[in-house]
Design a protein around this motif. Structure first.
Motif, PDB file in Angstrom:
ATOM      1  N   ALA A  82       0.422  -1.692   0.216  1.00 10.09           N
ATOM      2  CA  ALA A  82      -0.178  -0.039  -0.041  1.00 10.09           C
ATOM      3  C   ALA A  82       0.730   1.308   0.044  1.00 10.09           C
ATOM      4  O   ALA A  82       0.281   2.379  -0.811  1.00 10.09           O
ATOM      5  CB  ALA A  82      -1.015   0.318   1.055  1.00 10.09           C
ATOM      6  N   GLN A  83       1.452   1.732   0.861  1.00  8.73           N
ATOM      7  CA  GLN A  83       3.239   2.588   0.564  1.00  8.73           C
ATOM      8  C   GLN A  83       4.047   2.840  -0.217  1.00  8.73           C
ATOM      9  O   GLN A  83       4.004   3.821  -0.752  1.00  8.73           O
ATOM     10  CB  GLN A  83       4.027   1.944   2.146  1.00  8.73           C
ATOM     11  CG  GLN A  83       3.392   2.054   3.193  1.00  8.73           C
ATOM     12  CD  GLN A  83       4.233   1.833   4.141  1.00  8.73           C
ATOM     13  OE1 GLN A  83       5.325   1.153   4.135  1.00  8.73           O
ATOM     14  NE2 GLN A  83       4.511   2.024   5.652  1.00  8.73           N
ATOM     15  N   ASN A  84       3.799   1.532  -1.051  1.00 12.72           N
ATOM     16  CA  ASN A  84       4.674   1.614  -2.431  1.00 12.72           C
ATOM     17  C   ASN A  84       3.471   1.920  -3.385  1.00 12.72           C
ATOM     18  O   ASN A  84       4.363   2.905  -4.400  1.00 12.72           O
ATOM     19  CB  ASN A  84       5.278   0.236  -2.435  1.00 12.72           C
ATOM     20  CG  ASN A  84       6.588  -0.343  -2.319  1.00 12.72           C
ATOM     21  OD1 ASN A  84       7.086   0.584  -1.099  1.00 12.72           O
ATOM     22  ND2 ASN A  84       6.616  -1.536  -2.061  1.00 12.72           N
ATOM     23  N   ARG A  85       2.263   1.427  -4.001  1.00 14.12           N
ATOM     24  CA  ARG A  85       1.212   2.332  -4.471  1.00 14.12           C
ATOM     25  C   ARG A  85       1.517   3.984  -4.218  1.00 14.12           C
ATOM     26  O   ARG A  85       1.044   4.078  -5.452  1.00 14.12           O
ATOM     27  CB  ARG A  85      -0.218   1.487  -3.657  1.00 14.12           C
ATOM     28  CG  ARG A  85      -0.151  -0.389  -4.769  1.00 14.12           C
ATOM     29  CD  ARG A  85      -1.363  -0.540  -4.981  1.00 14.12           C
ATOM     30  NE  ARG A  85      -2.159  -0.725  -3.384  1.00 14.12           N
ATOM     31  CZ  ARG A  85      -1.584  -1.979  -3.222  1.00 14.12           C
ATOM     32  NH1 ARG A  85      -1.380  -3.009  -3.790  1.00 14.12           N
ATOM     33  NH2 ARG A  85      -2.502  -2.118  -1.990  1.00 14.12           N
ATOM     34  N   ALA A  86       0.672   4.070  -3.241  1.00 16.20           N
ATOM     35  CA  ALA A  86       0.774   5.842  -2.808  1.00 16.20           C
ATOM     36  C   ALA A  86       1.918   6.335  -3.359  1.00 16.20           C
ATOM     37  O   ALA A  86       1.580   7.409  -3.981  1.00 16.20           O
ATOM     38  CB  ALA A  86       0.963   5.449  -0.865  1.00 16.20           C
ATOM     39  N   ALA A  87       3.259   5.904  -2.565  1.00 15.83           N
ATOM     40  CA  ALA A  87       4.304   6.502  -3.016  1.00 15.83           C
ATOM     41  C   ALA A  87       4.364   6.737  -5.206  1.00 15.83           C
ATOM     42  O   ALA A  87       4.471   7.833  -5.101  1.00 15.83           O
ATOM     43  CB  ALA A  87       5.482   5.874  -3.142  1.00 15.83           C
ATOM     44  N   ALA A  88       4.255   6.144  -5.872  1.00 20.70           N
ATOM     45  CA  ALA A  88       3.878   5.446  -6.772  1.00 20.70           C
ATOM     46  C   ALA A  88       3.071   6.772  -7.669  1.00 20.70           C
ATOM     47  O   ALA A  88       2.744   6.720  -8.777  1.00 20.70           O
ATOM     48  CB  ALA A  88       3.921   3.835  -7.440  1.00 20.70           C
ATOM     49  N   ARG A  89       1.737   6.375  -6.969  1.00 13.81           N
ATOM     50  CA  ARG A  89       0.283   7.089  -7.543  1.00 13.81           C
ATOM     51  C   ARG A  89       0.813   9.023  -7.016  1.00 13.81           C
ATOM     52  O   ARG A  89       1.125   9.745  -7.786  1.00 13.81           O
ATOM     53  CB  ARG A  89      -0.698   7.134  -6.690  1.00 13.81           C
ATOM     54  CG  ARG A  89      -1.927   7.283  -7.133  1.00 13.81           C
ATOM     55  CD  ARG A  89      -3.219   7.425  -6.364  1.00 13.81           C
ATOM     56  NE  ARG A  89      -2.917   6.955  -5.104  1.00 13.81           N
ATOM     57  CZ  ARG A  89      -3.266   6.359  -4.647  1.00 13.81           C
ATOM     58  NH1 ARG A  89      -2.509   5.064  -5.310  1.00 13.81           N
ATOM     59  NH2 ARG A  89      -2.797   6.158  -3.365  1.00 13.81           N
ATOM     60  N   LYS A  90       1.685   9.497  -5.919  1.00  9.87           N
ATOM     61  CA  LYS A  90       2.349  10.436  -5.962  1.00  9.87           C
ATOM     62  C   LYS A  90       3.210  10.848  -7.158  1.00  9.87           C
ATOM     63  O   LYS A  90       3.141  12.174  -7.470  1.00  9.87           O
ATOM     64  CB  LYS A  90       2.639  10.689  -4.660  1.00  9.87           C
ATOM     65  CG  LYS A  90       1.785  11.207  -3.292  1.00  9.87           C
ATOM     66  CD  LYS A  90       2.305  10.649  -1.957  1.00  9.87           C
ATOM     67  CE  LYS A  90       1.571  10.947  -0.729  1.00  9.87           C
ATOM     68  NZ  LYS A  90       2.122  11.132   0.334  1.00  9.87           N
ATOM     69  N   SER A  91       3.827  10.068  -7.235  1.00  8.51           N
ATOM     70  CA  SER A  91       4.873  10.236  -8.538  1.00  8.51           C
ATOM     71  C   SER A  91       4.273  10.559  -9.523  1.00  8.51           C
ATOM     72  O   SER A  91       4.584  11.548 -10.747  1.00  8.51           O
ATOM     73  CB  SER A  91       5.944   8.762  -8.190  1.00  8.51           C
ATOM     74  OG  SER A  91       7.069   9.506  -9.200  1.00  8.51           O
ATOM     75  N   ARG A  92       3.556   9.593  -9.720  1.00 11.94           N
ATOM     76  CA  ARG A  92       3.133  10.375 -11.340  1.00 11.94           C
ATOM     77  C   ARG A  92       2.001  10.777 -11.505  1.00 11.94           C
ATOM     78  O   ARG A  92       2.276  11.361 -12.122  1.00 11.94           O
ATOM     79  CB  ARG A  92       1.973   8.577 -11.691  1.00 11.94           C
ATOM     80  CG  ARG A  92       2.775   7.224 -11.914  1.00 11.94           C
ATOM     81  CD  ARG A  92       1.461   5.944 -12.311  1.00 11.94           C
ATOM     82  NE  ARG A  92       0.629   5.794 -10.930  1.00 11.94           N
ATOM     83  CZ  ARG A  92       0.140   5.152 -10.349  1.00 11.94           C
ATOM     84  NH1 ARG A  92       1.614   4.335 -10.435  1.00 11.94           N
ATOM     85  NH2 ARG A  92      -0.313   4.957  -9.492  1.00 11.94           N
TER      86      ARG A  92
END
Length: 359
Positions: A82-92
């Motif tokens: 979940a943390q990785n997905r949140a970080a990736a979403r912010k980066s996108r």
């Protein structure tokens, strides 16, 4: 001789032949060895001892322990995902916003260039945007106009990146996210150097004069930009304390930058002398200065080379400084640099808008 008596043992399933005269002793022995009461007690005693040696563990408790461990591991994996997905979403999202901003800037530049070309074809003269007090006006070069507009967007983007870095440092974000912000800020300065290289080919005197910068920034101008060794002196107090090795590396970087600056300054002085001699040559022929001017124009290509080397020195100094510092120190250095330039622009605004006494 007595004939043997055939007896059948029901427990063993075997036929036993015994003499008749031994039947009494055999029967007694059979009654002793095959006593069912004695055998049952022995079996009970053996079972009881086995129960004492081996303790029974319920199968349900073992399965429950394993299930708890697996559930704990699954929870950790799910949280990490979940943390990785949140970080990736912010980066996108950040990348998408940056791409949209670049596309918008490109469209505005194309529209401005089209308008400037139309004005040039109509012979319209426009002011340079700098109030010189003498009513001087010139035709705007489309390349310079595009640079000024792009540089205005660059300053706005720098304010946004400065705010992001400041917020990240205050929030104590992780090193991975902080490194992403630092790399983006360094790339933003690389974009400025790329823009300057393009406008230097259009008009190197415009770049050297610093008209595109504020008055306070022009006061510290050196070959179209900041002097790296002086900037290190300004930034170092903002990123202390430094380790002993870092202090040594920063000192060596400052020394090498100053040596390169001195060499470029000496080369610029010689170029100015050569240009002055070329322009002043053959003044005896009135109005016949085409040949000296052509020779001086060729030497101006060296001026563009000097500006390019000065920007290269600025880039190398920033890269080396980012390698010497830790990721958090590099973020603090970029924040200090951004605030320093912002304060110079604010100082210019205050100076330009100050009340003047007319005598």
């Amino acid at each position: 001789m007595n004939s043997p008596l055939v007896q059948f043992d029901a427990l063993e399933g075997l036929a036993i032949y015994e003499p008749l005269d031994h039947f009494g002793s055999w029967g007694e022995a059979f009654r002793v060895s095959k006593n069912p009461i004695m055998d049952a007690s022995m079996i009970v005693q053996e079972d009881t001892s086995l129960d004492k040696k081996f303790e029974y563990i319920p199968h349900e408790s073992v399965e429950s322990s394993r299930s708890d461990q697996e559930a704990s591991r699954n929870d950790k994996v799910l949280r990490r995902l979940a943390q990785n997905r949140a970080a990736a979403r912010k980066s996108r999202l950040r990348k998408k916003a940056y791409v949209q901003q670049l596309e918008s800037s490109r469209l505005k530049l194309a529209q401005l260039e089209q308008e400037l070309n139309q004005a040039r074809q109509q012979g319209v003269y426009l002011s340079s945007g700098i109030d010189t007090g003498c009513g001087f006006s010139r035709r705007i070069n489309p390349g310079i106009a595009a640079f000024e507009m792009e540089y205005g967007h660059w300053v706005e983007e720098q304010h946004r990146k400065l705010s992001e870095l400041t917020s990240a440092l205050q929030a104590q974000v992780g090193d991975v996210e902080l490194r992403m912000l630092v790399d983006n800020s360094l790339k933003h300065y690389q974009d400025l150097f790329r823009m300057k290289a393009g406008v230097a080919k259009v008009d190197v005197f415009y770049l050297m004069s610093g008209i595109w910068r504020t008055s306070a920034e022009r006061f510290f101008l050196w070959m179209g930009g900041f002097r790296p060794s002086e900037l290190l002196n300004v930034l170092q107090p903002q990123i202390e304390p430094l380790a002993d090795q870092q202090l040594l590396d920063v000192g060596n970087l400052r020394k090498s930058s100053r040596q390169t600056e001195d060499a470029l300054s000496q080369g610029m002085d010689k170029l100015q002398q050569a240009l002055a001699q070329e322009v002043a040559a053959n003044q005896s022929g009135a109005g016949n200065f085409g040949s000296p001017i052509a020779a001086a124009t060729e030497k101006l290509e060296a001026l563009e080379n000097f500006v390019s080397q000065a920007d290269h020195l600025r880039q190398q100094t920033m890269r080396h400084m980012s390698r010497i510092l830790t990721i958090r120190q590099a973020a603090r250095a970029l924040v200090a640099l951004g605030e320093y330039l912002h304060r110079l622009r604010a100082l210019s605004t205050l100076w330009a808008t100050r009340p003047c006494e007319i005598t």
